[in-house]
Design a protein around this motif. Sequence first.
Motif, PDB file in Angstrom:
ATOM      1  N   HIS A  80       0.861  -1.177   0.000  1.00 43.57           N
ATOM      2  CA  HIS A  80       0.000   0.000   0.000  1.00 43.57           C
ATOM      3  C   HIS A  80       0.898   1.228   0.000  1.00 43.57           C
ATOM      4  O   HIS A  80       1.894   1.256   0.728  1.00 43.57           O
ATOM      5  CB  HIS A  80      -0.891  -0.014   1.257  1.00 43.57           C
ATOM      6  CG  HIS A  80      -2.006   0.987   1.222  1.00 43.57           C
ATOM      7  ND1 HIS A  80      -1.788   2.324   1.411  1.00 43.57           N
ATOM      8  CD2 HIS A  80      -3.339   0.845   0.998  1.00 43.57           C
ATOM      9  CE1 HIS A  80      -2.953   2.976   1.329  1.00 43.57           C
ATOM     10  NE2 HIS A  80      -3.913   2.088   1.066  1.00 43.57           N
ATOM     11  N   SER A 663      -7.777  -4.819  -6.406  1.00 42.68           N
ATOM     12  CA  SER A 663      -6.702  -4.468  -5.470  1.00 42.68           C
ATOM     13  C   SER A 663      -5.414  -5.169  -5.895  1.00 42.68           C
ATOM     14  O   SER A 663      -5.461  -6.310  -6.359  1.00 42.68           O
ATOM     15  CB  SER A 663      -7.080  -4.902  -4.051  1.00 42.68           C
ATOM     16  OG  SER A 663      -7.043  -6.315  -3.930  1.00 42.68           O
ATOM     17  N   GLU A 668      -4.889  -3.028  -0.196  1.00 46.01           N
ATOM     18  CA  GLU A 668      -5.613  -2.101  -1.066  1.00 46.01           C
ATOM     19  C   GLU A 668      -7.110  -2.411  -1.097  1.00 46.01           C
ATOM     20  O   GLU A 668      -7.918  -1.534  -1.396  1.00 46.01           O
ATOM     21  CB  GLU A 668      -5.047  -2.148  -2.487  1.00 46.01           C
ATOM     22  CG  GLU A 668      -3.775  -1.371  -2.638  1.00 46.01           C
ATOM     23  CD  GLU A 668      -3.358  -1.167  -4.092  1.00 46.01           C
ATOM     24  OE1 GLU A 668      -2.294  -0.564  -4.286  1.00 46.01           O
ATOM     25  OE2 GLU A 668      -4.074  -1.594  -5.010  1.00 46.01           O
ATOM     26  N   TYR A 670      -8.956  -2.837   1.356  1.00 41.45           N
ATOM     27  CA  TYR A 670      -9.611  -1.993   2.363  1.00 41.45           C
ATOM     28  C   TYR A 670     -10.045  -0.675   1.728  1.00 41.45           C
ATOM     29  O   TYR A 670     -11.136  -0.180   1.985  1.00 41.45           O
ATOM     30  CB  TYR A 670      -8.662  -1.707   3.535  1.00 41.45           C
ATOM     31  CG  TYR A 670      -8.394  -2.878   4.449  1.00 41.45           C
ATOM     32  CD1 TYR A 670      -9.392  -3.382   5.291  1.00 41.45           C
ATOM     33  CD2 TYR A 670      -7.136  -3.462   4.505  1.00 41.45           C
ATOM     34  CE1 TYR A 670      -9.137  -4.449   6.145  1.00 41.45           C
ATOM     35  CE2 TYR A 670      -6.878  -4.531   5.359  1.00 41.45           C
ATOM     36  CZ  TYR A 670      -7.880  -5.018   6.178  1.00 41.45           C
ATOM     37  OH  TYR A 670      -7.628  -6.073   7.013  1.00 41.45           O
ATOM     38  N   ASP A 671      -9.184  -0.089   0.897  1.00 42.32           N
ATOM     39  CA  ASP A 671      -9.495   1.186   0.235  1.00 42.32           C
ATOM     40  C   ASP A 671     -10.724   1.062  -0.665  1.00 42.32           C
ATOM     41  O   ASP A 671     -11.473   2.016  -0.847  1.00 42.32           O
ATOM     42  CB  ASP A 671      -8.322   1.668  -0.633  1.00 42.32           C
ATOM     43  CG  ASP A 671      -7.090   2.000   0.184  1.00 42.32           C
ATOM     44  OD1 ASP A 671      -7.201   2.048   1.420  1.00 42.32           O
ATOM     45  OD2 ASP A 671      -6.022   2.210  -0.416  1.00 42.32           O
TER      46      ASP A 671
END
Length: 802
Positions: A80, A663, A668, A670-671
């Motif tokens: 990340h 992702s 990523e 999570y984003d």
Amino acid sequence: MSKRRINKVAVIGSGIMGSGIACHFANIGVEVLLLDIVPRELNDKEKAKGLTLDDKTVRNRLVNDHLQNALKSKPSPIYHKDFAKRITTGNMEDDIAKVKDYDWIIEVVIERLDIKKQVFEKLDKHRTPGTLITSNTSGIPIKFMSEGRSDDFQKHFCGTHFFNPARYLDLFEIIPGPNTDKEVLAFLNAYGEKFLGKTSVVAKDTPAFIGNRVGTYSIMSLFHTVEELGMTVEEVDKLTGPVIGRPKSATFRTVDVVGLDTLVHVANGIRENVENDERAELFSLPNYINTMHENKWLGSKTGQGFYKKIKKEDGSSEILTLDLNSMEYRANKRASFSTLEMTKSIDNVADRFPVLVKGKDKAGEFFRKNFAGLFAYVQNRIPEITDELYKIDDAMRAGYGWEHGPFQIWDAVGVEKGIELMKAEGYEVADWVAAMLSSGKDSFYTVKEGNTFYYDIPKKEYVKKPGQDGFIILDNIRESKEVFKNSGVVVEDLGDGILNVEFRSKMNSIGGDVLSGLNRAIDLAEKDFAGLVVANQGKNFSVGANIGMIFMMAVEQEYDELNAAVKYFQDTCMRLRYSSIPTVVAPQAMTLGGGCEMTLHADRVVAAAESYIGLVEFGVGVIPGGGGSKEMTLRASETYHKDDVELNRLREYFLTIGMAKVSTSAYEAYDLGILKPGKDIVVVNKDRQIAAAKEVAKFMADQGYTKPIERTDIKVLGKQALGAFLVGTDQMNAGKYISDHDQKIANKLAYVMAGGDLSEASYVSERYLLDLEREAFLSLCGERKTLERLEHMIKKGKPLRN
């Protein structure tokens, strides 16, 4: 001895390897100091700015440039972008004293013994006694590096060889020096496995250690076999790629990526330093390699190697191949062999080896010669490079991406058959192999009670392979712990009341058999067990729904059947969420489309760090239809706060689907709103993932799990959102960013995520959104352009823009 913890790591040398190692330590939450030398002269930019050699930006230019180049590279070395903040840069003159505060110092400077020794002399003055200090050398003997250093230095010094790229290749070789403390080796071995997510292998201090010794032998052997059998570059790459469980880049394309100069350097180093290697002459370079090296045809870095990409007059590009006889580039020639045709129906790679060595064509001859040489070579490397045969297999799988190591391939062919192949090529069988067979043991490995055992040569018996206690290996328990199976899944009892459902379909695609198996697993778990894990150890978790089945139904206009199939998928995902037992999904590698939808509906997710998760249905002309569109609408509504611009929140989730975002790591995800902070967890070592998922399911069950209640409180924005999205897609189309069909799909998604054309914001149920989602999915399946996209994906394996 006090418990050693690694909170801060100093990496000395910031080239490709040093920056990659620094990034991987940052990936796992460690604070990193990355140092390099001070530039000797100003560059043009610095001169133009009027800077001097004393300016801090100049003094740290090399380290900062190297790190930035690494962070921009693809694939990324970092999970990340925010994790890069854990790395502090500096230089070897101003900042070397800081190493006194670091728990582990890793040297990654140029592969020259004199320079390494100078660096260690400086570090020895500043390091705190007891600090770990290691070298990432790929070939310089460890014993030479620590000469003249303090006793404490030598006690805490060894080699720690990461493979490049450090994030992606799992091999972590640990090479003791003459005076390395055994506790240091044990600590590094455990740390590599548990924290770095690596396959740790303690090697001996021999030329190129284990991975590169056997790996370079394998490549050099192929270089010579090509000449001997008069084969082409394409033929060798066809025979040494996925068909035998090796990476797609096979042999020659891999050398192009790594760089021919790197391989030549390693091969020369081995040849010069292995007096007792019976195949030492094999490390001499064939003439065509020398010519390529002289011509600087080193691969990707110089624009040409065994392959060369050219631009044609019409603007398209073409990949040419080097003819090893004429040393000129020519058009690619398709390689095909009847032996390979015989293995097309064999999904399990290990089952292909006995078929391949029986081939009657040039491919059969190639495999017999290649495997005979490999078996003969590795049997004779024991005890020279390692005492345990499993370490050679671990090194080749983790460092070179082989699905099976040499002894595993030999087991698959049959030990007796392997000896027969060796003798046909003039090789002798090693005494220890003959002794193993004569004692009645006919394989190098065996599985007992869910654990792998290997043949221990001094003990002359099978010994449990160490380090398995934290792992659950499905291959080892599938037969003995099977509770149910059909053509799409196997359900296994993991113990402690937890079941696992493992996809076993082609590419783990999700069709009717997988869905019925998953429902059966939930039935079984609700009746007699405490929890359910959905996990597998395939190449990918799942590439999504079985689009071949969807395409056939859509072409035949069997809309009632298609509607029932989509509803079955939705209902199965909803059962994952609303069963009476806790469900944990454990995604790894590609987790796309339907695989992502299952992940979204689990009670908890235990994701491997290397998970590439996303809703990619737009690429085949539809919207997520297994609950993915509903779920992203629900998750958007959970983020709405008082006085918030709710439409902006919804737009982020809309774009995640509309742009088919995937992702590039679990972090990523999570984003993208796919994983939830504080609820879902990430595991760095994928071998530990299923054991971790089981523990999460067991913990939830033990705490008293209560079946959740279906949601009826999802806020949708109605016409306000729908109008804004339709204007947006219209502008995108007018600007030629998306096609007419892209716009049609996006508008269907907008209708679902807005909750329809409701006159005002309202609260709706999950079932309401699922009905909208399914209706939109079915209507898109009636579009000719969607059928074209589905067909293109089935035939070509990549999306069509139409």
